[in-house]
Design a protein around this motif. Structure first.
Motif, PDB file in Angstrom:
ATOM      1  N   THR A 194       0.827  -1.224   0.000  1.00 45.75           N
ATOM      2  CA  THR A 194       0.000   0.000   0.000  1.00 45.75           C
ATOM      3  C   THR A 194       0.851   1.259   0.000  1.00 45.75           C
ATOM      4  OG1 THR A 194      -0.209   0.009   2.423  1.00 45.75           O
ATOM      5  CG2 THR A 194      -1.905  -1.171   1.166  1.00 45.75           C
ATOM      6  N   SER A 195       1.812   1.294  -0.901  1.00 46.51           N
ATOM      7  CA  SER A 195       2.686   2.456  -0.989  1.00 46.51           C
ATOM      8  C   SER A 195       2.687   3.001  -2.407  1.00 46.51           C
ATOM      9  CB  SER A 195       4.112   2.091  -0.567  1.00 46.51           C
ATOM     10  OG  SER A 195       4.638   1.114  -1.446  1.00 46.51           O
ATOM     11  N   VAL A 196       3.239   4.196  -2.573  1.00 48.08           N
ATOM     12  CA  VAL A 196       3.440   4.810  -3.883  1.00 48.08           C
ATOM     13  C   VAL A 196       4.935   5.090  -4.013  1.00 48.08           C
ATOM     14  CG1 VAL A 196       2.918   6.743  -5.390  1.00 48.08           C
ATOM     15  CG2 VAL A 196       1.139   5.825  -3.877  1.00 48.08           C
ATOM     16  N   THR A 213       8.591   5.662  -6.628  1.00 45.53           N
ATOM     17  CA  THR A 213       9.264   5.929  -7.890  1.00 45.53           C
ATOM     18  C   THR A 213      10.690   5.406  -7.775  1.00 45.53           C
ATOM     19  OG1 THR A 213       7.948   7.900  -8.355  1.00 45.53           O
ATOM     20  CG2 THR A 213      10.032   7.682  -9.522  1.00 45.53           C
ATOM     21  N   ALA A 266       0.228  -1.784  -4.212  1.00 47.13           N
ATOM     22  CA  ALA A 266       1.151  -0.646  -4.278  1.00 47.13           C
ATOM     23  C   ALA A 266       1.249  -0.161  -5.722  1.00 47.13           C
ATOM     24  CB  ALA A 266       2.520  -1.045  -3.754  1.00 47.13           C
ATOM     25  N   ASN A 267       1.665   1.081  -5.874  1.00 48.81           N
ATOM     26  CA  ASN A 267       1.859   1.679  -7.190  1.00 48.81           C
ATOM     27  C   ASN A 267       3.329   2.043  -7.365  1.00 48.81           C
ATOM     28  OD1 ASN A 267      -0.889   1.521  -7.782  1.00 48.81           O
ATOM     29  ND2 ASN A 267      -1.312   3.530  -6.915  1.00 48.81           N
ATOM     30  N   THR A 271       6.265   3.597 -10.172  1.00 48.24           N
ATOM     31  CA  THR A 271       6.737   4.174 -11.428  1.00 48.24           C
ATOM     32  C   THR A 271       8.218   3.863 -11.534  1.00 48.24           C
ATOM     33  OG1 THR A 271       5.105   5.964 -11.305  1.00 48.24           O
ATOM     34  CG2 THR A 271       6.973   6.276 -12.782  1.00 48.24           C
ATOM     35  N   GLY A 328      -2.524  -3.447  -7.404  1.00 49.50           N
ATOM     36  CA  GLY A 328      -1.745  -2.251  -7.677  1.00 49.50           C
ATOM     37  C   GLY A 328      -1.396  -2.116  -9.145  1.00 49.50           C
TER      38      GLY A 328
END
Length: 377
Positions: free
Chosen positions: A21-23, A25, A52-53, A55, A82
């Protein structure tokens, strides 16, 4: 993120990184030689993500292992819920019981200019994608190179359902799929209808290019050698992938070089650009070019006894010349002169041409073995 072990017990999650459950990069990282577990069922040798997401830009994820247990998933990464946006990533030489590369479950993956090569599965009893495996997931891939992912059932990309309304879907544009038992396979075991749409593809060396019990639509298809340079994804001058793509709205390649460089985009993650040039003094109208060092040998072959071969750029990798792997084989009297800057072949300029190989030059009279040499004017 190197040489980490998530767990020494019966199960482990995320050998290099475990994210829930994090974002995040990630840009220009090396995720290497991590283990989810050496003993039992592991999930995500390099990365494990749950709801989680991520990039991800220009990361190298290599030589990670989820575990050799048949229940292990995702040698490179496992994503459970995610979404991932992946641009210019290299996923190579990872392994697991199932899915040596990327395992997606109820997740979304958007890829551009990415490479998935040389990953390994160990489970030979159950169908699983070695490079990519989708369960109730979606994949949108533009300029993807999927190559030499083997072991298990040798499936490059597998899509499967998890029930009615829980299908997997893939949309692929301008891809290379090479050297698998099966390039793309769909398995609908639970009543769903997974599907794939492929527009622009080079098939090579697969026993079966695509199949299974879902719907796969393929247009703008080509067959032939991708002619990769030594590291397995850069195109060389004679690649069948050059100028075969459609406009997918991608204006740079994995090296941030302009796409297209020719009349149309190239298939796969790399857009062919020469970095090695050679010209024979007696034939100034012909310039030999390559990404690897092949241009050097092509010019040597075309030269006459006593001729001069003019070189420019960075010429790397060995080929089988004269019975051995080397960058060049010389069997006649020649002068090799570097320091040129095409299109100016009249006068050498500041800056050498570099020949970079393990065995540099082998002549019919003597061998000279070095790592590299710079040839100035």
């Amino acid at each position: 993120i190197v040489n980490n072990v998530a767990s020494g017990g019966a199960s482990g999650y995320g050998g290099g990184l475990d994210s829930t459950t994090s974002v995040m990069t990630m840009t220009r990282n090396l995720v290497r030689a991590n283990q989810a577990t050496p003993n039992g069922a592991g999930y995500g040798g390099g990365l494990y993500m749950s709801s989680a997401n991520l990039t991800s830009h220009n990361n190298v994820i290599e030589l990670n292992t989820a575990g050799v247990n048949v229940g292990s998933h995702g040698g490179a990464m496992e994503v459970y819920g995610g979404a991932i946006t992946s641009t210019g990533d290299i996923i190579r030489d990872n392994d697991a019981g199932q899915v040596g590369g990327i395992y997606l479950a109820t997740a979304d993956l958007v890829q551009k200019n990415s490479v998935i090569i040389g990953n390994t599965n160990y489970d030979t009893a159950n169908p699983a994608g070695v490079g990519l495996h989708l369960q109730d997931s979606t994949l949108t891939g533009r300029h993807l190179t999927l190559a030499e992912n083997n072991g298990g059932m040798d499936i490059g990309l597998l899509l499967e359902d998890n029930g009615i309304g829980l299908e997997s879907h893939a949309t692929l544009t301008n891809v290379i799929v090479t050297d698998h038992g099966a390039g793309i396979t769909i398995v609908n075991a639970y009543g769903g209808v997974s599907d794939a749409i492929v527009n622009g593809v080079l098939w090579n060396g697969n026993s079966v290019n695509y199949g299974g019990d879902g719907f796969i639509t393929v247009t703008n298809t080509f067959t032939g050698e991708p002619a990769f340079a030594g590291e397995g994804f850069h195109l060389d001058f004679d690649s069948a992938a050059i100028d075969k793509g459609v406009n997918a709205g991608v204006t740079i390649d994995i090296d941030d070089e302009v796409r297209p460089s020719g009349s149309a985009p190239d298939l796969g993650a790399d857009e062919y650009n020469a970095r090695c040039w050679a010209q024979v003094a007696s034939a100034p109208g012909i310039t030999h070019t390559s990404y690897s060092g092949v241009a050097v040998q092509l010019a040597i072959n075309a030269a006459s006894v006593g001729d001069e071969v003019k070189l420019a750029g960075y010429c790397e990798d060995t080929q089988l010349w004269g019975g051995d792997y080397q960058i060049a084989y010389i069997s006649k009297t020649l002068t090799l002169r570097g320091g040129y800057a095409p299109p100016n072949w009249s006068t050498p300029v500041t800056g050498p041409a570099t020949l970079d190989a393990i065995c540099l030059l082998y002549t019919s009279d003597a061998a000279d073995e070095e790592d590299s040499v710079d040839l100035g004017g």
